[in-house]
Write a protein that holds these residues in place. Sequence first.
Motif, PDB file in Angstrom:
ATOM      1  N   THR A   7       0.283  -7.040  47.498  1.00  0.00           N
ATOM      2  CA  THR A   7       0.211  -6.231  46.290  1.00  0.00           C
ATOM      3  C   THR A   7      -1.144  -6.345  45.633  1.00  0.00           C
ATOM      4  OG1 THR A   7       2.525  -6.858  45.975  1.00  0.00           O
ATOM      5  CG2 THR A   7       1.514  -5.629  44.226  1.00  0.00           C
ATOM      6  N   ARG A   8      -1.580  -5.256  45.016  1.00  0.00           N
ATOM      7  CA  ARG A   8      -2.777  -5.248  44.188  1.00  0.00           C
ATOM      8  C   ARG A   8      -2.373  -4.968  42.748  1.00  0.00           C
ATOM      9  NH1 ARG A   8      -4.698  -1.729  48.431  1.00  0.00           N
ATOM     10  NH2 ARG A   8      -6.163  -2.836  49.750  1.00  0.00           N
ATOM     11  N   THR A   9      -3.182  -5.441  41.814  1.00  0.00           N
ATOM     12  CA  THR A   9      -2.959  -5.110  40.412  1.00  0.00           C
ATOM     13  C   THR A   9      -3.332  -3.643  40.197  1.00  0.00           C
ATOM     14  OG1 THR A   9      -5.200  -5.719  39.775  1.00  0.00           O
ATOM     15  CG2 THR A   9      -3.518  -7.462  39.643  1.00  0.00           C
ATOM     16  N   ARG A  10      -2.958  -3.123  39.050  1.00  0.00           N
ATOM     17  CA  ARG A  10      -3.268  -1.724  38.723  1.00  0.00           C
ATOM     18  C   ARG A  10      -4.778  -1.480  38.771  1.00  0.00           C
ATOM     19  NH1 ARG A  10      -0.588   1.876  34.055  1.00  0.00           N
ATOM     20  NH2 ARG A  10      -1.681   3.771  34.561  1.00  0.00           N
ATOM     21  N   ASP A  57      -4.291  -8.961  45.528  1.00  0.00           N
ATOM     22  CA  ASP A  57      -4.208  -9.904  44.415  1.00  0.00           C
ATOM     23  C   ASP A  57      -3.074 -10.892  44.626  1.00  0.00           C
ATOM     24  OD1 ASP A  57      -6.326  -8.903  42.592  1.00  0.00           O
ATOM     25  OD2 ASP A  57      -5.147  -7.070  42.733  1.00  0.00           O
ATOM     26  N   GLU A  63      -0.947 -16.063  44.463  1.00  0.00           N
ATOM     27  CA  GLU A  63      -2.213 -15.422  44.130  1.00  0.00           C
ATOM     28  C   GLU A  63      -3.213 -15.611  45.274  1.00  0.00           C
ATOM     29  OE1 GLU A  63      -5.265 -15.147  40.368  1.00  0.00           O
ATOM     30  OE2 GLU A  63      -3.385 -16.228  40.173  1.00  0.00           O
ATOM     31  N   TYR A 136       6.753  -4.916  39.154  1.00  0.00           N
ATOM     32  CA  TYR A 136       5.857  -3.804  39.410  1.00  0.00           C
ATOM     33  C   TYR A 136       6.640  -2.508  39.550  1.00  0.00           C
ATOM     34  CZ  TYR A 136       6.947  -4.518  44.391  1.00  0.00           C
ATOM     35  OH  TYR A 136       7.566  -4.677  45.588  1.00  0.00           O
ATOM     36  N   MET A 143       1.623  -3.700  37.738  1.00  0.00           N
ATOM     37  CA  MET A 143       2.125  -4.974  38.235  1.00  0.00           C
ATOM     38  C   MET A 143       1.803  -6.046  37.215  1.00  0.00           C
ATOM     39  SD  MET A 143       1.408  -7.184  41.693  1.00  0.00           S
ATOM     40  CE  MET A 143      -0.293  -7.522  41.342  1.00  0.00           C
ATOM     41  N   ILE A 144       2.807  -6.867  36.905  1.00  0.00           N
ATOM     42  CA  ILE A 144       2.658  -7.990  35.993  1.00  0.00           C
ATOM     43  C   ILE A 144       3.223  -9.205  36.724  1.00  0.00           C
ATOM     44  CG2 ILE A 144       3.322  -8.959  33.764  1.00  0.00           C
ATOM     45  CD1 ILE A 144       3.872  -5.985  32.909  1.00  0.00           C
ATOM     46  N   TYR A 145       2.496 -10.321  36.697  1.00  0.00           N
ATOM     47  CA  TYR A 145       3.045 -11.548  37.303  1.00  0.00           C
ATOM     48  C   TYR A 145       2.674 -12.747  36.474  1.00  0.00           C
ATOM     49  CZ  TYR A 145      -1.630 -11.793  39.483  1.00  0.00           C
ATOM     50  OH  TYR A 145      -2.971 -11.827  39.717  1.00  0.00           O
TER      51      TYR A 145
END
Length: 146
Positions: A7-10, A57, A63, A136, A143-145
């Motif tokens: 996954t990648r962040t926005r 990410d 991470e 996400y 996406m929030i983690y």
Amino acid sequence: MLSGPVTRTRKSEKKYAKHKIMSDKTVCEFCLFSRDHEQFIEETSYFWVVKNIFGYDLWEGCEVLEHLMLVPKRHVHALSEFNKPELSEYMKYISRYEDSGYSLYTRTPNSITKSVPHHHTHFIKLDNKRKNSIFYLRKPHVMIYK
């Protein structure tokens, strides 16, 4: 957007999407690597080790600390196209990076998530701390983690 183990962040996804729109589709980006290229890390007889400027990410809930790629100098679509010297050197380098704590990942030539047809193997170094929660949405990409 990628989902699942990768996954990648926005912000990262927007940067990547813009690059895909702006890039020249008639030229293979991976055939342009050289010692002077901004992504250059290491050169071997048959491969480039380069920094993935659109790295992930998160990988499998952890991470990503560093995201490199092993890219053949010769334009090939699959491992099955490697000749014997290339295959021998490939095994040497993936073993070396695996021993250094990198996860390895390669997509099949017909994968719908493979963005560059030129074969490449991802070397992904993780922080080895699972995120407590990941949220996400596919569209719009959020996406929030933690």
